[in-house]
Write a protein that holds these residues in place. Structure first.
Motif, PDB file in Angstrom:
ATOM      1  N   MET A   1      -9.885   5.268 -38.181  1.00  0.00           N
ATOM      2  CA  MET A   1      -8.925   5.684 -37.180  1.00  0.00           C
ATOM      3  C   MET A   1      -9.508   6.884 -36.432  1.00  0.00           C
ATOM      4  O   MET A   1      -9.742   7.941 -37.007  1.00  0.00           O
ATOM      5  N   ILE A   2      -9.755   6.723 -35.161  1.00  0.00           N
ATOM      6  CA  ILE A   2     -10.315   7.784 -34.329  1.00  0.00           C
ATOM      7  C   ILE A   2      -9.178   8.638 -33.782  1.00  0.00           C
ATOM      8  O   ILE A   2      -8.186   8.114 -33.283  1.00  0.00           O
ATOM      9  N   GLN A   3      -9.333   9.947 -33.875  1.00  0.00           N
ATOM     10  CA  GLN A   3      -8.292  10.843 -33.370  1.00  0.00           C
ATOM     11  C   GLN A   3      -8.243  10.775 -31.848  1.00  0.00           C
ATOM     12  O   GLN A   3      -9.270  10.784 -31.178  1.00  0.00           O
ATOM     13  N   ASN A   4      -7.025  10.684 -31.311  1.00  0.00           N
ATOM     14  CA  ASN A   4      -6.860  10.677 -29.864  1.00  0.00           C
ATOM     15  C   ASN A   4      -5.794  11.674 -29.416  1.00  0.00           C
ATOM     16  O   ASN A   4      -5.403  11.679 -28.258  1.00  0.00           O
ATOM     17  N   VAL A   5      -5.313  12.514 -30.330  1.00  0.00           N
ATOM     18  CA  VAL A   5      -4.338  13.552 -30.013  1.00  0.00           C
ATOM     19  C   VAL A   5      -4.934  14.876 -30.463  1.00  0.00           C
ATOM     20  O   VAL A   5      -5.317  15.028 -31.611  1.00  0.00           O
ATOM     21  N   GLY A   6      -5.026  15.808 -29.550  1.00  0.00           N
ATOM     22  CA  GLY A   6      -5.628  17.077 -29.929  1.00  0.00           C
ATOM     23  C   GLY A   6      -5.012  18.248 -29.197  1.00  0.00           C
ATOM     24  O   GLY A   6      -4.217  18.096 -28.275  1.00  0.00           O
ATOM     25  N   GLY A   7      -5.375  19.429 -29.629  1.00  0.00           N
ATOM     26  CA  GLY A   7      -4.993  20.663 -28.967  1.00  0.00           C
ATOM     27  C   GLY A   7      -3.500  20.897 -28.878  1.00  0.00           C
ATOM     28  O   GLY A   7      -2.757  20.724 -29.836  1.00  0.00           O
ATOM     29  N   MET A   8      -3.085  21.289 -27.679  1.00  0.00           N
ATOM     30  CA  MET A   8      -1.686  21.639 -27.441  1.00  0.00           C
ATOM     31  C   MET A   8      -0.775  20.424 -27.632  1.00  0.00           C
ATOM     32  O   MET A   8       0.361  20.576 -28.087  1.00  0.00           O
ATOM     33  N   ASP A   9      -1.250  19.256 -27.307  1.00  0.00           N
ATOM     34  CA  ASP A   9      -0.477  18.023 -27.496  1.00  0.00           C
ATOM     35  C   ASP A   9      -0.075  17.876 -28.961  1.00  0.00           C
ATOM     36  O   ASP A   9       1.071  17.569 -29.284  1.00  0.00           O
ATOM     37  N   ARG A  10      -0.997  18.135 -29.827  1.00  0.00           N
ATOM     38  CA  ARG A  10      -0.761  18.001 -31.270  1.00  0.00           C
ATOM     39  C   ARG A  10       0.250  19.047 -31.762  1.00  0.00           C
ATOM     40  O   ARG A  10       1.159  18.739 -32.524  1.00  0.00           O
ATOM     41  N   VAL A  11       0.090  20.280 -31.318  1.00  0.00           N
ATOM     42  CA  VAL A  11       0.997  21.362 -31.708  1.00  0.00           C
ATOM     43  C   VAL A  11       2.416  21.065 -31.240  1.00  0.00           C
ATOM     44  O   VAL A  11       3.387  21.227 -31.985  1.00  0.00           O
ATOM     45  N   LEU A  12       2.552  20.627 -29.987  1.00  0.00           N
ATOM     46  CA  LEU A  12       3.880  20.312 -29.452  1.00  0.00           C
ATOM     47  C   LEU A  12       4.541  19.163 -30.197  1.00  0.00           C
ATOM     48  O   LEU A  12       5.741  19.201 -30.468  1.00  0.00           O
ATOM     49  N   ARG A  13       3.777  18.156 -30.556  1.00  0.00           N
ATOM     50  CA  ARG A  13       4.337  17.028 -31.316  1.00  0.00           C
ATOM     51  C   ARG A  13       4.875  17.488 -32.660  1.00  0.00           C
ATOM     52  O   ARG A  13       5.955  17.086 -33.081  1.00  0.00           O
ATOM     53  N   ILE A  14       4.117  18.332 -33.342  1.00  0.00           N
ATOM     54  CA  ILE A  14       4.544  18.820 -34.650  1.00  0.00           C
ATOM     55  C   ILE A  14       5.807  19.672 -34.513  1.00  0.00           C
ATOM     56  O   ILE A  14       6.767  19.502 -35.264  1.00  0.00           O
ATOM     57  N   LEU A  15       5.819  20.580 -33.545  1.00  0.00           N
ATOM     58  CA  LEU A  15       6.992  21.440 -33.347  1.00  0.00           C
ATOM     59  C   LEU A  15       8.236  20.640 -32.969  1.00  0.00           C
ATOM     60  O   LEU A  15       9.318  20.863 -33.527  1.00  0.00           O
ATOM     61  N   ILE A  16       8.090  19.721 -32.040  1.00  0.00           N
ATOM     62  CA  ILE A  16       9.228  18.896 -31.613  1.00  0.00           C
ATOM     63  C   ILE A  16       9.742  18.058 -32.782  1.00  0.00           C
ATOM     64  O   ILE A  16      10.947  17.934 -32.997  1.00  0.00           O
ATOM     65  N   GLY A  17       8.824  17.488 -33.547  1.00  0.00           N
ATOM     66  CA  GLY A  17       9.217  16.700 -34.714  1.00  0.00           C
ATOM     67  C   GLY A  17       9.989  17.525 -35.726  1.00  0.00           C
ATOM     68  O   GLY A  17      11.032  17.100 -36.227  1.00  0.00           O
TER      69      GLY A  17
END
Length: 63
Positions: A1-17
């Motif tokens: 599985m190749i990562q395709n989510v990084g940086g600020m996108d990843r942080v925002l997803r975790i916080l929103i979740g």
């Protein structure tokens, strides 16, 4: 599985979740708050199936 989510996108997803799960657990929002599991999981894993299907990549690491 190749990562395709990084940086600020990843942080925002975790916080929103986490916020959605917290609101669902306290009964502030309805059942749909449990959908916060989706952004939380994609943020933690760094992989998003729709991103792969659409060819998006916000991860700066190229493998």
């Amino acid at each position: 599985m190749i990562q395709n989510v990084g940086g600020m996108d990843r942080v925002l997803r975790i916080l929103i979740g986490l916020v959605l799960l917290g609101l669902a657990a306290t009964g502030t929002v309805g059942w749909w708050g449990w959908l916060g599991l989706v952004p939380l999981a994609t943020g933690l894993l760094g992989w998003c199936p729709p991103y792969q299907l659409l060819g998006f990549n916000t991860c700066s690491l190229k493998k």
